[in-house]
Design a protein around this motif. Structure first.
Motif, short mmCIF file in Angstrom:
data_model
loop_
_atom_site.label_atom_id
_atom_site.label_comp_id
_atom_site.label_asym_id
_atom_site.label_seq_id
_atom_site.Cartn_x
_atom_site.Cartn_y
_atom_site.Cartn_z
N ASN A 91 0.83 -1.20 0.00
CA ASN A 91 0.00 0.00 0.00
C ASN A 91 0.87 1.26 0.00
OD1 ASN A 91 -1.40 2.29 1.71
ND2 ASN A 91 -3.03 1.10 0.75
N THR A 92 0.51 2.22 -0.83
CA THR A 92 1.27 3.47 -0.91
C THR A 92 0.39 4.70 -0.74
OG1 THR A 92 1.02 3.49 -3.33
CG2 THR A 92 3.01 2.46 -2.43
N SER A 93 -0.82 4.51 -0.16
CA SER A 93 -1.73 5.65 -0.01
C SER A 93 -2.16 5.87 1.43
CB SER A 93 -2.96 5.46 -0.89
OG SER A 93 -3.67 4.29 -0.49
N THR A 130 4.84 5.78 3.61
CA THR A 130 3.67 6.65 3.46
C THR A 130 2.86 6.78 4.75
OG1 THR A 130 2.42 4.75 2.60
CG2 THR A 130 3.41 6.24 1.00
#
Length: 235
Positions: free
Chosen positions: A21-23, A51
């Motif tokens: 996950n990058t959000s 992040t």
């Protein structure tokens, strides 16, 4: 997700999700029945995740004598530069765990982004010399970025408060300090008041739940008068 019964399986799924996950910026996993393996997995993943900025893993099921989760989160903080809020409240951490966290944050220096460290409702006493030395080194370092330190509902008592007061007096980053419900008496509370006078950035000090007498009130009252606009104290 706080308050849900994710358990060990759900906790491991969350850790796996964070690998890609990058959000996601904020993750709340308080009271989710996470075990030691889950906490270790989360700490390990966060060495690479850049992040996530806030993580709450308070009140897990992990019960370890050697503060194993604390050790893994400490090592993570040495490499992670994006996390600025970490809540390890109600985790059964002792002085040894706090020592490890302080040592790694000091080693990370300005590369660490951590500004808020919550360790409420643990078993911290500040009686271990190694722990006291590590925390003092961190808080009095020019590179310290901690703005909020929450130590409410621990076991500091006056001896721990006296040591904490020395550290706070030499710190130049803290804005919020919580020492509520630590069985503090007049000696410890007065020492913290003297330290607060030397700390120009403090905006809020929470000291309710301790034992007040006239000397304590006299020690804090001029500080409140002098910093009425940018300093709040909860009694």
């Amino acid at each position: 997700l706080s308050g849900n019964k994710l358990g060990p399986h759900g906790g491991m799924e969350i850790a796996e999700m964070l690998q890609t996950n990058t959000s996601l910026k904020r993750l709340e996993l308080a009271n989710c029945e996470l075990d030691t393996q889950c906490l270790v997995a989360l700490a390990t993943v966060l060495r690479e995740n850049d992040t996530l900025t806030a993580l709450d893993v308070s009140r897990p099921l992990a019960k370890t004598i050697m503060d194993e989760p604390g050790a893994h989160f400490a090592r993570m903080l040495r490499f992670n530069s994006s996390l600025n809020q970490l809540d390890l409240s109600k985790s059964g951490l002792r002085d040894f765990g706090l020592r490890l966290l302080a040592e790694e944050l000091y080693r990370a220096g300005p590369a660490s982004g951590l500004q808020v460290l919550c360790m409420r409702c643990n078993k911290l006493q500040l009686v271990d010399d190694n722990c006291v030395g590590a925390l003092a080194m961190l808080l009095q370092a020019d590179t310290c970025r901690l703005q909020e330190l929450a130590l409410g509902s621990n076991e500091l008592r006056d001896d721990g408060a006296l040591k904490l007061a020395e550290m706070v007096g030499g710190n130049r980053s803290l804005k919020v300090l919580d020492v509520t419900s630590n069985s503090l008496m007049s000696r410890g509370l007065c020492a913290l008041a003297r330290a607060a006078k030397e700390q120009p950035l403090l905006e809020s000090v929470s000291i309710w739940g301790n034992n007040f007498d006239s000397a304590t009130c006299l020690a804090w009252s001029p500080l409140i008068d002098r910093l009425a606009l940018d300093f709040s104290i909860q009694l």
